[in-house]
Design a protein around this motif. Structure first.
Motif, PDB file in Angstrom:
ATOM      1  N   ASP A   1       0.817  -1.211   0.000  1.00 23.59           N
ATOM      2  CA  ASP A   1       0.000   0.000   0.000  1.00 23.59           C
ATOM      3  C   ASP A   1       0.853   1.264   0.000  1.00 23.59           C
ATOM      4  N   ASP A   2       2.078   1.162   0.457  1.00 23.34           N
ATOM      5  CA  ASP A   2       2.931   2.337   0.602  1.00 23.34           C
ATOM      6  C   ASP A   2       3.888   2.541  -0.574  1.00 23.34           C
ATOM      7  N   GLN A   3       3.568   1.992  -1.723  1.00 23.91           N
ATOM      8  CA  GLN A   3       4.430   2.127  -2.893  1.00 23.91           C
ATOM      9  C   GLN A   3       4.612   3.593  -3.285  1.00 23.91           C
ATOM     10  N   LEU A   4       3.551   4.390  -3.221  1.00 24.80           N
ATOM     11  CA  LEU A   4       3.655   5.810  -3.566  1.00 24.80           C
ATOM     12  C   LEU A   4       4.566   6.541  -2.587  1.00 24.80           C
ATOM     13  N   ASP A   5       4.480   6.207  -1.307  1.00 26.69           N
ATOM     14  CA  ASP A   5       5.356   6.832  -0.308  1.00 26.69           C
ATOM     15  C   ASP A   5       6.814   6.483  -0.572  1.00 26.69           C
ATOM     16  N   ARG A   6       7.071   5.223  -0.914  1.00 28.51           N
ATOM     17  CA  ARG A   6       8.448   4.804  -1.212  1.00 28.51           C
ATOM     18  C   ARG A   6       8.975   5.532  -2.441  1.00 28.51           C
ATOM     19  N   ASN A   7       8.152   5.635  -3.477  1.00 26.26           N
ATOM     20  CA  ASN A   7       8.585   6.329  -4.696  1.00 26.26           C
ATOM     21  C   ASN A   7       8.856   7.802  -4.421  1.00 26.26           C
ATOM     22  N   ALA A   8       7.997   8.437  -3.633  1.00 25.27           N
ATOM     23  CA  ALA A   8       8.190   9.849  -3.303  1.00 25.27           C
ATOM     24  C   ALA A   8       9.461  10.042  -2.475  1.00 25.27           C
TER      25      ALA A   8
END
Length: 160
Positions: A53-60
């Motif tokens: 679920d935290d893929q966007l946070d990791r990418n950011a």
């Protein structure tokens, strides 16, 4: 740890840039806080998350760290960006933004016009073609903007 302080002191003596990345917010020891007081920290706490679920946070977080490193290298003159690629990317980015705005505005205008026509004539003549053209303009603008951003990024990273 003592060796961390030694490494920071050695890096400062050799004028090696330091980019502290904050993975977890903790209180730093006074000596370390003093040594890094003029250094801007990069928050990469999203990299520590391992759920899907935290893929966007990791990418950011990865993007913030990448940008911080590129900024340090650029300020030191150690990065040799491809200025032509970056200018071309900026032009594409601006054209893309303009096309997105025009496409969205024409899509809204076409929808409003079709609603008025449907109320007046009870038909949707000419509506599908105009909507498709508006949508194509919008999509092309988005693609050009994304391509421009990618060219800017590639131009900055060329010197690595």
């Amino acid at each position: 740890k003592e060796w961390v302080l030694d490494e920071i002191a050695a890096a400062r003596n050799l004028r090696v840039p330091i980019v502290p990345a904050v993975v977890e917010h903790v209180r730093l020891p006074d000596e370390l806080q003093f040594m890094l007081q003029r250094t801007q920290f990069v928050d990469v706490s999203g990299l520590a998350s391992f759920t899907s679920d935290d893929q966007l946070d990791r990418n950011a977080a990865a993007s913030r760290l990448d940008s911080a490193i590129l900024d340090v290298l650029e300020r030191q003159g150690r990065l040799n960006p491809d200025r032509v690629r970056m200018r071309f990317g900026r032009v594409l980015q601006v054209i893309g933004i303009v096309l997105v705005v025009i496409g969205f505005a024409s899509f809204v205008f076409t929808g409003f016009q079709a609603t008025q026509t449907a109320i007046d004539e009870s038909s949707f003549s000419g509506f599908p073609g105009a909507v498709i053209v508006s949508f194509v303009i919008f999509i092309c603008g988005g693609l050009l903007g994304a391509t421009g951003s990618a060219l800017i990024r590639a131009g900055r990273a060329k010197g690595l």
